[in-house]
Write a protein that holds these residues in place. Sequence first.
Motif, short mmCIF file in Angstrom:
data_model
loop_
_atom_site.label_atom_id
_atom_site.label_comp_id
_atom_site.label_asym_id
_atom_site.label_seq_id
_atom_site.Cartn_x
_atom_site.Cartn_y
_atom_site.Cartn_z
N CYS C 98 0.80 -1.23 0.00
CA CYS C 98 0.00 0.00 0.00
C CYS C 98 0.83 1.27 0.00
O CYS C 98 0.40 2.28 -0.56
N GLY C 99 1.95 1.29 0.66
CA GLY C 99 2.80 2.48 0.62
C GLY C 99 2.62 3.46 1.76
O GLY C 99 3.37 4.43 1.86
N ASN C 185 2.24 3.91 -3.97
CA ASN C 185 1.50 4.54 -2.88
C ASN C 185 0.03 4.59 -3.23
O ASN C 185 -0.41 5.43 -4.00
N LEU C 186 -0.72 3.67 -2.65
CA LEU C 186 -2.17 3.70 -2.88
C LEU C 186 -2.78 4.85 -2.10
O LEU C 186 -2.29 5.22 -1.04
N CYS C 187 -3.87 5.38 -2.64
CA CYS C 187 -4.70 6.31 -1.89
C CYS C 187 -6.12 5.81 -2.05
O CYS C 187 -6.66 5.83 -3.15
N ARG C 188 -6.72 5.31 -0.99
CA ARG C 188 -8.06 4.76 -1.16
C ARG C 188 -9.11 5.86 -1.22
O ARG C 188 -10.19 5.64 -1.76
#
Lengths: 747, 323, 204
Positions: C98-99, C185-188
Amino acid sequence: MSRELQNLSKETPRIDALERVTGQAHYAEDIYLPGMLFARVLRSPLPHARIRGIDSSAAEALPGVRAVLHSKNCDVIWSSGDRHGRRRLFADPARFVGEAVAAVAAVDRHTAEEALGLIRVDYEELPHVLTIEDALREGAPQVFPEGNIEEEVLRFETGNIDEGFRQADSIYEGEFVSQYLNNAQMERRVSLAQWDGDRLTVWASTQGIYNCQKDIAHDLKLPLGKVHVICHYMGGGFGNKNQGYDFDLTAALLARKTRRPVRVEFTRHEDFIAVHGRWSTQQHYRIGYKKDGSITAIHLKAYSNMGAYLRSHGNLQGPENYSSPNIRSEIYRVYTNRSCSANFRSPPAPQGVFAIDSAMDEIAERLQMDPVEFRLKNAIQDFSADKKPLTSNGLRDCIRRGAEAIGWAEKRRQYSGQSGSIRRGIGMGIGTWSGGLGPSSAEIKLLPDGSVKLMVGVTDIGTGAKTTMALIAAEALGLPLESISVVWGDTDQTPYSPGESGSRTTGDTGLAVIEAAKKIREQLLTQAAAHLKVRREDLALRDGKIVSSANPGQSWSIAEVTATNIDAISAAVTTQQPDDGSKSGKTRLSFTAHFAEVEVNLETGKVKVLRFVAAHDSGTIVNKLTARSQVQGAVTQGLGMALREELIWDGHSAVPVNNYYHGAKPMTHPETPQIEVIFVETEEPYGPFGAKKLGEAGMVPTVAAVANAIYQATGIRFRELPITPDKILIAMNPSRDRKEAVALPPG
Amino acid sequence: MKAFANKNATSIREAVSLLAQHPGKALPIAAGSDLLGEMKDGIETPEVLVNLKTIPGLDKIRQQSGAVSIGPLVPVAEVAESQLLHTHFPAFVEAAAVIASPQIRNVGTVGGNLCQRPRCWYYRGPFRCLRKGGEFCYAPMGENRYHAILGGGPSFIVHPSDLAPALIALDAKARISGSSGDRTIPLEQFFVLPTVNVQRENILRPDEILTEILIPLPAPGTRSTYWKQMERDAWDFALVSVAAAIRQRDGKVEQARIVMGGVAPIPWRSHEAEAALIGRPLDATTAAQAGDKAMEPAQPLRDNAYKVALSRAIIRGALLRLI
Amino acid sequence: MKKEKQSRKKPAKGVTRRGFLTGMGTAVVSSAVLGPVLTSTQAETLPPTRPKGLEDISLTVNGITYSLAVEPRWTLAEVLRDHLGLTGTKIGCNAGECGACTVILEGKAVYSCSQLAVWLDGKKITTVEGLASSGDLDPLQRAFIEHDAAQCGYCTSGQLMSAKALLSRNLHPSREDVQRALTGNLCRCSNYNGIVEAVLAASK
Ligand SMILES: Cc1cc2nc3c(=O)[nH]c(=O)nc-3n(C[C@@H](O)[C@@H](O)[C@H](O)COP(=O)(O)OP(=O)(O)OC[C@H]3O[C@@H](n4cnc5c(N)ncnc54)[C@H](O)[C@@H]3O)c2cc1C
Ligand code: FES
Ligand code: FES
């Protein structure tokens, strides 16, 4: 826009942005208390099993373990875990893989985890059902003795459906399927509980501190006043953190037992399966229409897979978005032995609108009508489906402006009749978002130095609610934003708020803030009149100053009036049921139209979203900066839902197999197109400054727009979500590569 | 994660003797981007980790006569950015550039990449599958959209490495060191089908480690490329990938090595595709034929027939890049 | 450089009983669910626990050198958060997927959840708390504020650290460069548009 607004309808950075970018925002998992224990939960590996016995002695004997709870030593009903109250904190029987069976508190997280492995559970395996089909089959194993279909069917009926089909020139029929996907918010579940005598404090990761407080108090049979819930920052939830949760209760009970603060931690694997995701559906549409393109009847028969308990309504958006005089919809909620389904951003909408807007595109095509024209003709207009007048409706403006922005007419022409393996297409969908206004509270204190404390029971889940509340207060008080400090996220310090879900904060709490601000203004000006010995009518509050209308140019600072006070001027307001138009029999809706342009590689099955336009009527936009990022984020989540996301269960064992980020595959940076957001700010007579709901509307028609664009590109109508490369490739290469599986049957 | 001891090895000799001292209980670890994940999920529970990062000299890229030597501890990012490697071995560099994410490439090593364990969700999940000493492979009767269409049985994992197909296409060799000495073998022979060993993907014995990769400098006229098709456009394992290295002379293909990822339990060399090209000009027709030939032996499972069409398409696509 | 030596003991977990003891003795709870409140004399005395097999390391985080004893299984993320109080680094997956935990290690962006602290003896680490350590916000932080790049904020530290690593290599990245560098780097909240705008603005 006719009103002149000082603070609203502008681009204002969040008032807590600094904390968020410096690592100083403290989320629940960032709170460390002296002596704190770490707790972990043991979960059922079986989809349906009675628990004959649990032996936790080896776990308890492990050095560092302080307490073990399970169904044999702790019987608590977790009321918000099931609308019928059938859910226990520790399950027996367990009804899905991942349901909590026991919990351990230990001195550190590794010890707690090791202890889980030492608990011996004697399961008696029961037969299970995983899918809607399985559950409906004759003689299917029963999730509950009352049967696999929830007794209450969600029905809506208007007009006369049979008459509507008789009037139709043609009838469309189509079946659509959508899958379960997880909210997958960045912050894993966590709860920290501490007792001070008989008073419980819970640091929760919640969208609604008051809901959380109420649920915990109810389930632990404590007076409300003894339960204190704090949530200052939370790392996203998108609908899955709005109640008291089992892990809040677990933390509280373990803290009680060990007499130490206890933090329950989740792994990401657990987070994916133990709480909830969006309900998967099967939707069957029958739609009657005339040669002139008008719709005479819409009949939706649908099934929503709710998983093992009823945690939300399972409804679907769809028929009500179109003006059909005759509508029937019947939605059956089905129980299965898998993770629960409940709220995920605009819970009933993207999967519902995917179905109806795919169907409407198919009908438009049969009529040789342009999809935009077809919707301009048939979209909901002056009345809601239940025939109530709408307070305002900017949907057609959304459709027109969106279509223009994406270059609809030209692209639609350009992309018809392509050849080659790389094809493009554009598509659209429309949506609505409702949700009435609820009671809410706010308290404002004007301090002797002229600064303001605004107390609201909101938690800022990422929507910018805190900033919005401060802006509304500044606007209503006539004071600069900087003079306002917000106290939030703490049941001991702030008044009630309904929780940040259903895009309610701006509308509900916002109204309470305005009311409180009016009272403050009034008190201040009355005090000022007495103090300055001028007439009250001659005074006003503007730009942070008290000004005289009798004597233009004359002004006083607020502190001049209030500095003699020993305490603040304060006002607390609870709005019971703010008028959203319903008092005069009206319905208040937000509207949206989305447009997607995609490129599909027929040989690799890859879909690339080239452009996306989201047009929204949410009335006045309180803060354009945060509103835009809300919509961009919602659309991007919708793209993931359209193209990829689903939780996959192994068909035999009912064990989820991709319950981690790399398996769930949410969107990433390189794939996300620039999302163009258009705000159609209609004049809305109800709601704070004419603001309507927004946060969730952003995801409503996204999936439909993408699916319709893929259809234009490929000529293939995908009626099942998500539209993954394998589905596109199989559709492009029918039968050629299907051979018998070389199967070695298990066992 | 279960407790373990970390032993920093200071030489290859020390590393292999540490492994030999704790039979069945020690594992070598490089950057840990794969192994730590397995340990957190309880798939592997070593009592001793032999840290290879502390062995000096294993993180170098060296040009030698007729070959380039890659140390097993060279980070993937360094491969992706190396001008030297780019000049001679485009397929290797292209493969490195599409692995995982920048953070993983920054630390993840070449050796770890080649030795990484399968990503099959049954292997990684709470199933006692063949790979973990269990009775059967869950994939054929289970959820198998990402599983093998070639070389499967009795286990149907696909080999997850992106570097392996590229390195095999480039005819790389691997040096293996163990407590009983060193051996150098073609990398192609490093990987083994489940019919040979159902619990391991390669021939390493528990006390052996990979200590060098040697890639011969390509003969003039050789071109190579790597095509990776992912479901998510970035930061995903391959649905299917293909590495192709082709040497042409006088308008005809003289040598071809075509190796696929994501389709079989090992990096899958398609001799059928290669045969379809040798002695013929490389063009749209022969490229398509190579794809077709490569897929003749394919035996898809219930949900992965799409990989057949996809493989054909990307083999053709990759070959067309090399014309 | 400022030096701050920490005691080698693990921060005193499990020795204080504050919280529990406050207000004790007079409390009466009627709840059937919870059972009676114990009086303080019944309260268990909790011995401090010391894990076995600790290893000594020294880490330089945001310019401060810490000497500490760690269990081999502790990740850098755990040590930063649990033991050094640097909770700006978040853990979203604990698996390199996820980062959220991204920090800069010796100049490179890495996942702190996937690094064992024992491996990092003598290494330099920068976390989000180190970005503004001089007292001024980093241009990236300012741009993140202006462009609303943090919604819920949980991925933000990680995004900032990846962006910082990018800008220290490439002063003027293109949009694609930024997207590529931040892939991990995910950003949900899916605020990707805002994050990219912010990084581009900071690099101008
Ligand atoms: C989220 C995520 C995404 C990923 N995506 C990709 C991808 O797209 N493509 C891809 O190819 N990989 C991918 N990977 C795998 C990634 O871990 C590898 O690419 C990385 O290079 C492994 O290197 P490492 O040094 O971290 O290996 P480690 O984790 O240290 O080791 C991996 C395995 O190899 C063994 N090992 C390591 N070095 C040696 C040696 N010298 N000799 C013998 N055995 C050794 C270890 O015992 C272990 O079993 C991904 C991983 C993650 C977590
Ligand atoms: S927490 Fe480290 S990558 Fe997710
Ligand atoms: S801002 Fe919420 S996850 Fe990125």
